[in-house]
Design an enzyme around this catalytic site. Structure first.
Site, PDB file in Angstrom:
ATOM      1  N   THR A 296      -5.905   7.872  -5.230  1.00 41.46           N
ATOM      2  CA  THR A 296      -6.691   7.453  -4.066  1.00 41.46           C
ATOM      3  C   THR A 296      -7.309   8.713  -3.488  1.00 41.46           C
ATOM      4  O   THR A 296      -6.620   9.573  -2.941  1.00 41.46           O
ATOM      5  CB  THR A 296      -5.809   6.749  -3.023  1.00 41.46           C
ATOM      6  OG1 THR A 296      -5.305   5.532  -3.583  1.00 41.46           O
ATOM      7  CG2 THR A 296      -6.613   6.418  -1.773  1.00 41.46           C
TER       8      THR A 296
ATOM      9  N   LYS B 255     -11.032   0.694  -2.316  1.00 39.72           N
ATOM     10  CA  LYS B 255      -9.670   1.019  -1.874  1.00 39.72           C
ATOM     11  C   LYS B 255      -9.655   1.339  -0.381  1.00 39.72           C
ATOM     12  O   LYS B 255      -8.698   0.988   0.337  1.00 39.72           O
ATOM     13  CB  LYS B 255      -9.129   2.213  -2.674  1.00 39.72           C
ATOM     14  CG  LYS B 255      -7.715   2.687  -2.269  1.00 39.72           C
ATOM     15  CD  LYS B 255      -6.662   1.608  -2.473  1.00 39.72           C
ATOM     16  CE  LYS B 255      -5.276   2.061  -2.008  1.00 39.72           C
ATOM     17  NZ  LYS B 255      -4.626   3.031  -2.904  1.00 39.72           N
TER      18      LYS B 255
ATOM     19  N   LYS C  74      -2.989   9.943   4.922  1.00 43.30           N
ATOM     20  CA  LYS C  74      -3.938  10.589   4.024  1.00 43.30           C
ATOM     21  C   LYS C  74      -5.077   9.633   3.694  1.00 43.30           C
ATOM     22  O   LYS C  74      -6.265   9.985   3.760  1.00 43.30           O
ATOM     23  CB  LYS C  74      -3.249  11.019   2.732  1.00 43.30           C
ATOM     24  CG  LYS C  74      -4.146  11.770   1.754  1.00 43.30           C
ATOM     25  CD  LYS C  74      -3.751  11.558   0.300  1.00 43.30           C
ATOM     26  CE  LYS C  74      -4.351  10.273  -0.239  1.00 43.30           C
ATOM     27  NZ  LYS C  74      -4.182  10.099  -1.692  1.00 43.30           N
TER      28      LYS C  74
END
Length: 289
Positions: free
Chosen positions: A98, A173, A241
């Site tokens: 990611t 995502k 994050k």
């Protein structure tokens, strides 16, 4: 059977690489920054390991990467011993990290310059999804490369989709994480409210989960949240994050994400409570402190 390399054996990468070996039946060579982790994978799955990403990728048809962030990704792909140093023309680099859409587009161009295809392919489903081989994989890249890689990706996936050109997997995502942030905060507030009101949380959820309020988070996390247990999956540090990537992209494209920004701050509060490694449902903890 294809010749495959897998770079990065964290809580996600370790089982994903295992599925490529056992379910996919591929010839898999792994690399991990901590050599002991690679040795443990080799012992469990009877595969091979290499001392550098470039050596792992040499001669491979498909190279998978699943590391921590943009900088890690650049190091293992474009760095001195990165996989692009040795990947053969016509092979496919598949990134399950990611990361930002920016680095995905950057690596797409770097790979193309080497005659290599690139697909950004972040995943959703958490550690349990990786271990059970039922991840959702959101891909960005060229359709021909996607169709070539899809049967290999299927070894660890329940759903695989091409969302658009390079970077589209990462943007998808980001949407996924935006949705999760809002849903978990709503569930945390509902459980907190119900407990303060003296309701039986199990009875309430048994009813409302069958209606419009139902969600994966409600079904799978309400019990552990109610018990104050937060060690069942994706860590707060990782979520922050991811939300940082989301908010940076929003600043770039002009999207307004007030709820996401607020929940990101709430996760900061959870970190201040010492909950860095708690799972994302720990938003409830800050309400009950």
């Amino acid at each position: 059977m294809a010749k495959v390399a897998f770079i990065g054996l964290g809580v996600m990468g370790f089982p994903m690489a295992g599925h490529l070996k056992t379910k996919g039946g591929h010839d898999v060579t792994v690399y991990n920054r901590t050599a002991e982790k690679a040795a443990a994978w080799v012992e469990e799955f009877s595969g091979k390991s290499a001392p550098t990403p470039a050596e792992a990728a040499e001669g491979c048809d498909f190279v998978f990467v699943c590391v921590g962030n943009d900088d890690d990704l650049r190091q293992v792909t474009s760095g001195e011993n990165g996989v692009l140093k040795s990947m053969k023309p016509g092979s496919v680099l598949i990134d399950n990290t990611t990361a930002s859409a920016e680095v995905a587009r950057e690596l797409y161009e770097a790979a193309k310059a080497k005659g290599v295809d690139f697909i950004d392919a972040p995943v959703s489903g958490g550690q349990a999804g990786a271990e059970n081989g039922v991840l959702t994989v959101m891909c960005g890249g060229d359709e021909a490369a996607f169709e070539k890689a899809r049967p290999v990706i299927d070894a660890y996936a329940r759903m695989v989709g091409l969302m658009g050109p390079a970077g589209s997997g990462q943007l998808t995502k980001m949407m996924n994480q935006i949705c999760i942030a809002g849903i978990v905060q709503g569930l945390a507030e509902a459980v907190h409210f119900g407990k303060r009101a003296g309701l039986d949380i199990e009875k309430v959820v048994d009813v409302i989960s069958k209606g419009a309020a139902g969600s994966w988070q409600m079904e799978n996390r309400h019990k552990t949240m109610n018990q104050g247990k937060y060690d069942f999956g994706f860590a707060v540090d990782w979520m922050r994050k991811d939300l940082g990537i989301v908010l940076a992209e929003a600043r770039s494209n002009g999207a307004k994400l007030p709820l996401t920004a607020l929940v990101d701050q709430f996760y900061g509060d959870v970190q201040a409570l010492g909950g860095n490694r708690w799972d994302t449902s720990s938003l409830l903890a800050r309400l009950e402190k």
